[in-house]
Design a protein around this motif. Structure first.
Motif, PDB file in Angstrom:
ATOM      1  N   PRO A 199       0.982  -1.140   0.253  1.00  0.00           N
ATOM      2  CA  PRO A 199      -0.265  -0.031  -0.056  1.00  0.00           C
ATOM      3  C   PRO A 199       0.952   1.434  -0.390  1.00  0.00           C
ATOM      4  O   PRO A 199       1.943   1.156   0.673  1.00  0.00           O
ATOM      5  CB  PRO A 199      -0.465  -0.179   0.757  1.00  0.00           C
ATOM      6  N   LEU A 200       0.446   2.660  -0.467  1.00  0.00           N
ATOM      7  CA  LEU A 200       0.964   3.618  -0.373  1.00  0.00           C
ATOM      8  C   LEU A 200       0.000   4.361  -0.240  1.00  0.00           C
ATOM      9  O   LEU A 200      -0.706   4.951  -0.837  1.00  0.00           O
ATOM     10  CB  LEU A 200       1.591   3.175  -1.983  1.00  0.00           C
ATOM     11  N   VAL A 201       1.009   5.823   0.825  1.00  0.00           N
ATOM     12  CA  VAL A 201       0.485   6.738   0.962  1.00  0.00           C
ATOM     13  C   VAL A 201       0.822   7.957   0.280  1.00  0.00           C
ATOM     14  O   VAL A 201       2.087   8.208   0.890  1.00  0.00           O
ATOM     15  CB  VAL A 201      -0.135   7.226   2.633  1.00  0.00           C
ATOM     16  N   TYR A 202       0.586   8.320  -0.719  1.00  0.00           N
ATOM     17  CA  TYR A 202       1.069   9.823  -1.390  1.00  0.00           C
ATOM     18  C   TYR A 202       0.533  11.361  -0.503  1.00  0.00           C
ATOM     19  O   TYR A 202      -0.568  11.712  -0.681  1.00  0.00           O
ATOM     20  CB  TYR A 202       0.661   9.916  -2.706  1.00  0.00           C
ATOM     21  N   LEU A 203       0.873  11.789  -0.114  1.00  0.00           N
ATOM     22  CA  LEU A 203       0.567  12.809   1.167  1.00  0.00           C
ATOM     23  C   LEU A 203       0.920  14.526   0.295  1.00  0.00           C
ATOM     24  O   LEU A 203       2.447  14.510   0.622  1.00  0.00           O
ATOM     25  CB  LEU A 203       1.527  12.768   2.583  1.00  0.00           C
ATOM     26  N   ASN A 204       0.583  15.218   0.864  1.00  0.00           N
ATOM     27  CA  ASN A 204       0.885  16.418  -0.285  1.00  0.00           C
ATOM     28  C   ASN A 204       0.223  17.838   0.003  1.00  0.00           C
ATOM     29  O   ASN A 204      -0.308  17.850   0.695  1.00  0.00           O
ATOM     30  CB  ASN A 204       0.807  16.840  -2.247  1.00  0.00           C
ATOM     31  N   MET A 205       1.286  19.045   0.461  1.00  0.00           N
ATOM     32  CA  MET A 205       0.950  19.504   1.224  1.00  0.00           C
ATOM     33  C   MET A 205       0.445  20.708  -0.621  1.00  0.00           C
ATOM     34  O   MET A 205       0.041  20.254  -0.564  1.00  0.00           O
ATOM     35  CB  MET A 205       2.070  20.409   1.696  1.00  0.00           C
ATOM     36  N   ILE A 206      -0.642  22.154   0.292  1.00  0.00           N
ATOM     37  CA  ILE A 206      -0.734  22.988  -0.169  1.00  0.00           C
ATOM     38  C   ILE A 206      -0.328  24.487   0.055  1.00  0.00           C
ATOM     39  O   ILE A 206       0.428  24.982   0.453  1.00  0.00           O
ATOM     40  CB  ILE A 206      -2.923  22.439   0.225  1.00  0.00           C
ATOM     41  N   GLY A 207      -0.704  24.860  -1.313  1.00  0.00           N
ATOM     42  CA  GLY A 207      -0.530  26.639  -0.881  1.00  0.00           C
ATOM     43  C   GLY A 207       0.235  27.026  -1.817  1.00  0.00           C
ATOM     44  O   GLY A 207       0.799  26.749  -2.445  1.00  0.00           O
ATOM     45  N   GLY A 208      -0.097  28.659  -1.540  1.00  0.00           N
ATOM     46  CA  GLY A 208       0.929  29.111  -2.621  1.00  0.00           C
ATOM     47  C   GLY A 208       2.822  29.671  -2.259  1.00  0.00           C
ATOM     48  O   GLY A 208       2.178  29.841  -1.032  1.00  0.00           O
ATOM     49  N   GLN A 209       3.698  29.650  -3.047  1.00  0.00           N
ATOM     50  CA  GLN A 209       4.708  29.972  -2.370  1.00  0.00           C
ATOM     51  C   GLN A 209       5.601  30.814  -4.070  1.00  0.00           C
ATOM     52  O   GLN A 209       6.116  30.180  -4.560  1.00  0.00           O
ATOM     53  CB  GLN A 209       5.567  28.856  -2.014  1.00  0.00           C
ATOM     54  N   ASP A 210       5.552  31.934  -3.532  1.00  0.00           N
ATOM     55  CA  ASP A 210       6.011  32.876  -4.798  1.00  0.00           C
ATOM     56  C   ASP A 210       4.846  32.377  -5.930  1.00  0.00           C
ATOM     57  O   ASP A 210       3.567  33.078  -6.018  1.00  0.00           O
ATOM     58  CB  ASP A 210       7.068  32.992  -4.698  1.00  0.00           C
ATOM     59  N   ASP A 211       5.671  31.834  -6.861  1.00  0.00           N
ATOM     60  CA  ASP A 211       4.709  31.682  -8.075  1.00  0.00           C
ATOM     61  C   ASP A 211       4.506  30.661  -8.303  1.00  0.00           C
ATOM     62  O   ASP A 211       3.795  29.676  -8.835  1.00  0.00           O
ATOM     63  CB  ASP A 211       6.256  31.796  -9.677  1.00  0.00           C
ATOM     64  N   GLN A 212       4.605  28.966  -7.060  1.00  0.00           N
ATOM     65  CA  GLN A 212       4.137  27.961  -7.184  1.00  0.00           C
ATOM     66  C   GLN A 212       3.094  27.484  -6.317  1.00  0.00           C
ATOM     67  O   GLN A 212       3.012  28.225  -5.474  1.00  0.00           O
ATOM     68  CB  GLN A 212       4.986  26.707  -6.396  1.00  0.00           C
ATOM     69  N   VAL A 213       2.573  26.648  -6.840  1.00  0.00           N
ATOM     70  CA  VAL A 213       0.852  26.295  -6.039  1.00  0.00           C
ATOM     71  C   VAL A 213       0.748  25.454  -5.750  1.00  0.00           C
ATOM     72  O   VAL A 213       1.764  24.360  -6.471  1.00  0.00           O
ATOM     73  CB  VAL A 213      -0.312  27.098  -6.448  1.00  0.00           C
ATOM     74  N   PHE A 214       1.452  24.584  -4.205  1.00  0.00           N
ATOM     75  CA  PHE A 214       1.357  23.540  -4.073  1.00  0.00           C
ATOM     76  C   PHE A 214      -0.551  22.544  -4.055  1.00  0.00           C
ATOM     77  O   PHE A 214      -1.267  23.548  -2.960  1.00  0.00           O
ATOM     78  CB  PHE A 214       1.644  23.603  -3.025  1.00  0.00           C
ATOM     79  N   ASP A 215      -1.112  21.502  -4.424  1.00  0.00           N
ATOM     80  CA  ASP A 215      -2.226  21.684  -4.552  1.00  0.00           C
ATOM     81  C   ASP A 215      -3.244  20.594  -3.812  1.00  0.00           C
ATOM     82  O   ASP A 215      -3.441  19.942  -4.429  1.00  0.00           O
ATOM     83  CB  ASP A 215      -2.345  21.257  -6.267  1.00  0.00           C
ATOM     84  N   GLY A 216      -2.127  19.802  -2.927  1.00  0.00           N
ATOM     85  CA  GLY A 216      -2.655  18.410  -1.946  1.00  0.00           C
ATOM     86  C   GLY A 216      -3.021  17.927  -3.178  1.00  0.00           C
ATOM     87  O   GLY A 216      -2.096  16.902  -3.867  1.00  0.00           O
ATOM     88  N   GLY A 217      -4.628  17.227  -2.735  1.00  0.00           N
ATOM     89  CA  GLY A 217      -4.631  16.283  -3.542  1.00  0.00           C
ATOM     90  C   GLY A 217      -4.633  14.742  -3.356  1.00  0.00           C
ATOM     91  O   GLY A 217      -3.543  14.224  -3.835  1.00  0.00           O
ATOM     92  N   THR A 218      -3.927  14.451  -1.656  1.00  0.00           N
ATOM     93  CA  THR A 218      -3.239  13.402  -1.618  1.00  0.00           C
ATOM     94  C   THR A 218      -3.955  12.396  -1.218  1.00  0.00           C
ATOM     95  O   THR A 218      -5.451  11.986  -1.161  1.00  0.00           O
ATOM     96  CB  THR A 218      -3.234  13.618   0.008  1.00  0.00           C
ATOM     97  N   PHE A 219      -3.486  11.144  -2.105  1.00  0.00           N
ATOM     98  CA  PHE A 219      -4.885   9.086  -1.804  1.00  0.00           C
ATOM     99  C   PHE A 219      -3.650   8.845  -1.764  1.00  0.00           C
ATOM    100  O   PHE A 219      -2.312   8.578  -1.504  1.00  0.00           O
ATOM    101  CB  PHE A 219      -4.220  10.108  -3.518  1.00  0.00           C
ATOM    102  N   VAL A 220      -4.528   7.582  -0.946  1.00  0.00           N
ATOM    103  CA  VAL A 220      -4.254   5.959  -1.055  1.00  0.00           C
ATOM    104  C   VAL A 220      -4.710   5.533  -1.674  1.00  0.00           C
ATOM    105  O   VAL A 220      -6.074   5.767  -2.566  1.00  0.00           O
ATOM    106  CB  VAL A 220      -4.898   5.515   0.696  1.00  0.00           C
ATOM    107  N   LEU A 221      -3.091   4.287  -1.891  1.00  0.00           N
ATOM    108  CA  LEU A 221      -3.354   3.245  -3.309  1.00  0.00           C
ATOM    109  C   LEU A 221      -3.539   1.959  -2.044  1.00  0.00           C
ATOM    110  O   LEU A 221      -2.331   2.012  -1.356  1.00  0.00           O
ATOM    111  CB  LEU A 221      -2.580   3.339  -4.368  1.00  0.00           C
ATOM    112  N   ASN A 222      -3.665   1.029  -3.019  1.00  0.00           N
ATOM    113  CA  ASN A 222      -4.102  -0.940  -2.542  1.00  0.00           C
ATOM    114  C   ASN A 222      -3.139  -1.192  -3.298  1.00  0.00           C
ATOM    115  O   ASN A 222      -2.966  -1.095  -5.030  1.00  0.00           O
ATOM    116  CB  ASN A 222      -5.223  -1.166  -1.794  1.00  0.00           C
ATOM    117  N   PRO A 223      -2.485  -1.849  -2.821  1.00  0.00           N
ATOM    118  CA  PRO A 223      -1.558  -3.356  -3.904  1.00  0.00           C
ATOM    119  C   PRO A 223      -2.890  -3.528  -5.007  1.00  0.00           C
ATOM    120  O   PRO A 223      -3.907  -3.494  -4.760  1.00  0.00           O
ATOM    121  CB  PRO A 223      -1.656  -4.624  -2.584  1.00  0.00           C
ATOM    122  N   GLY A 224      -1.797  -3.455  -5.824  1.00  0.00           N
ATOM    123  CA  GLY A 224      -2.698  -3.031  -7.407  1.00  0.00           C
ATOM    124  C   GLY A 224      -3.026  -1.781  -8.546  1.00  0.00           C
ATOM    125  O   GLY A 224      -3.421  -2.504  -9.281  1.00  0.00           O
ATOM    126  N   GLY A 225      -3.121  -1.030  -7.433  1.00  0.00           N
ATOM    127  CA  GLY A 225      -3.251   0.374  -7.596  1.00  0.00           C
ATOM    128  C   GLY A 225      -4.633   0.603  -7.529  1.00  0.00           C
ATOM    129  O   GLY A 225      -4.864   1.747  -7.937  1.00  0.00           O
TER     130      GLY A 225
END
Length: 552
Positions: A199-225
């Protein structure tokens, strides 16, 4: 041996350099996880410092301060779940991008980033040392592997963790937005799941930093995708994810699956959030902009109101004798539709004074581009004066097409502190306006409905610096210009490839020439929202002095 494991995922918005504020966010998330009975609370890459820190991370005093805050968090969060948090780690003169596992009042484990991205907006090879490939860490009886961001885009780190006993993968990220990036993330993470069977957890931040925007969208996958959990994009969110032990290893209990919006909504949201965070994180509360009656300033005004509310936006019309009545009407309609303040500041008197001052020096010379640009620069002067007096940040409103070919006046309409449409080609500006007129979301502070009059969208673009001026007097039609620019800038195509695709060589060479000679303007332009992998600034770094041309 425990048969369940609860992981609290904190998808939050840190601020670069705001160490105490970031620590407080981390502590609040830990408290929430503790109350929910979590075994571990996880935050994102370099959370304690904010991300992307650029060269700030190399300052010794900053590293020491960040380390103190991490150690204080360890003590504050001693009597509950483990806390995973990203931050810098300095050892034997080497600086690492690290992930700290805090438990029982101390640092129980530490993961060092191995693969350092050195492309697009990232310069991590310059900033950090590469950590060695390591094994998993333990939280209770559970062994967790944490590839840090880029490490998960390569197969070796995840495979090493699986081979050394990791039972699932928790990946802390600082992954900024570009259009359709979620598809890229899914592709890489499914590959890791298939390769490791974990299993895999993709944990992402959010928020603006200068030109960049972090969009979150955190997701979790079980084996097999299989997608087990999908958190929303752009929103701060805390989610509790439950794992159950089976005969085949850990499996994630399916949870909430947030619906992801289409690319038009995500682009617009990115522009709104980046502007909102840029203002908030730099200390400004209000903004102003020149409202010309054209489409670019209309969409920037709409983005501004959606980001900050109409009460915090001042629109200023600065007409000359070349400003059409339709532009006056359209500008006023936009301001009234949005409900923001509308000021009327004619430039004729000031322009006459400047013209008279310069008359002895320009005697005998025909008026031309210089006189046109005086209008634009006078508008910039007046807007900056209002910005200084009222403490409102000035926005600039040039689209990517104009910025690419220099169809903008330096120290004139380029004056300003931020530009949310800097990475939006003109043809997409039209469509983005139509999208906003047809759509309204809860995160928009502005009104619903047709806020941008169709008359603005449909009329031929013009700078109105001389009689009957149209953009196409100086530039190819925008559908052709944008297609050529997409080829030259976004796809790195040669002139020969574009000619083979059907464009006239003379037109392609003209656009290429304008693109290269305008580098000095872009070097001095305001930062703006990054929407693509080929935005002007960190994604595309060209020399100002450049005599090479593509003669293919």
């Amino acid at each position: 041996m425990a048969d369940t494991f609860r992981l609290t995922l904190a998808q939050l918005n840190p601020t670069v350099g705001a160490l105490s504020d970031n620590a407080a966010k981390a502590r609040a998330a830990w408290e929430e996880g503790k109350a929910a009975g979590a075994n571990m609370v996880a935050l994102t890459e370099m959370f304690i410092t904010g991300y992307n820190t650029q060269d700030l991370i190399m300052k010794p005093a900053f590293i020491e301060d960040a380390t103190r805050h991490i150690m204080a968090l360890a003590k504050d969060c001693a009597d509950g779940p483990a806390l995973g948090i990203g931050g810098p780690f300095l050892e034997d003169g080497k600086l690492y991008n690290a992930y700290f596992i805090l438990k029982d009042g101390k640092v129980k484990s530490r993961v060092l980033k191995h693969h350092l991205p050195n492309e697009t907006v990232f310069d991590e090879v310059r900033l950090f040392d590469s950590g060695s490939l390591g094994g998993p860490y333990s939280v209770g009886e559970t062994r967790i592997g944490s590839p840090i961001c880029e490490d998960a885009w390569h197969e070796d780190v995840a495979e090493t963790l699986e081979e050394t006993g990791a039972e699932f993968l928790l990946i802390p990220n600082g992954s900024p937005y570009f259009r359709n990036k979620m598809d890229v993330r899914y592709g890489h993470m499914v590959a890791r799941v298939v390769e490791t069977g974990l299993p895999l957890v993709y944990l992402n931040m959010i928020g603006g930093q200068d030109d960049q925007v972090f969009d979150g969208g955190t997701f979790v996958l079980n084996p097999g995708g299989e997608l087990a959990v999908q958190m929303p994009v752009f929103d701060e969110s805390v989610s509790h994810v439950d794992f159950k032990r089976t005969d085949d290893g850990w499996r994630v209990v399916p949870g909430e699956i947030a619906t992801l919006p289409d690319e038009w909504e995500q682009d617009y949201r990115a522009m709104v959030e980046s502007l909102r965070d840029y203002l908030r994180k730099t200390g400004f509360e209000k903004i102003l902009l020149g409202l010309s009656g054209g489409i670019d300033s209309a969409i920037v005004a709409t983005i501004a109101v959606d980001a900050l509310g109409a009460e915090n936006v001042r629109c200023v019309m600065l007409p000359s004798e070349y400003t059409a009545q339709s532009s006056l009407d359209d500008a006023k309609d936009v301001a009234e539709n949005l409900g923001c303040r509308y000021d009327f500041v004619p430039i004729a008197e000031g322009r006459a004074a400047i013209t008279n001052t310069l008359a002895p020096f320009f005697e005998g010379m025909a008026p031309g581009l210089t006189e046109e640009n005086i209008q634009s620069r006078l508008r910039g002067l007046l807007l900056m004066a209002m910005s200084n007096k009222f403490g409102e940040m000035l926005l600039t409103t040039g689209n990517k097409s104009e910025i690419a070919v220099g169809y903008a006046t330096i120290y004139g309409d380029m004056a300003g502190g931020y530009n949310p449409i800097k990475d939006l080609y003109k043809t997409r500006v039209f469509e983005q306006c139509r999208w906003r007129n047809a759509n309204h979301r809860s995160w928009m502070a502005g009104p619903a409905g047709e806020v941008i009059p169709v008359s603005i969208i449909d009329k031929p673009p013009t700078a109105e610096l001389r009689e009957d001026q149209k953009d196409e007097d100086s530039l190819p039609p925008y559908d052709i210009l944008d297609a050529i620019l997409t080829g030259l800038v976004d796809e790195e195509k040669s002139v020969a490839e574009l000619v083979e695709a059907g464009f006239e060589r003379e037109t392609v060479k003209k656009v290429e020439h304008l693109l290269y000679i305008s580098e000095y303007k872009r070097f001095q332009s305001a930062p703006g929202t990054r929407l693509t992998k080929h935005a002007f600034w960190l994604d595309r770094r060209y020399p100002i002095v450049n005599r090479w041309r593509d003669d293919s």
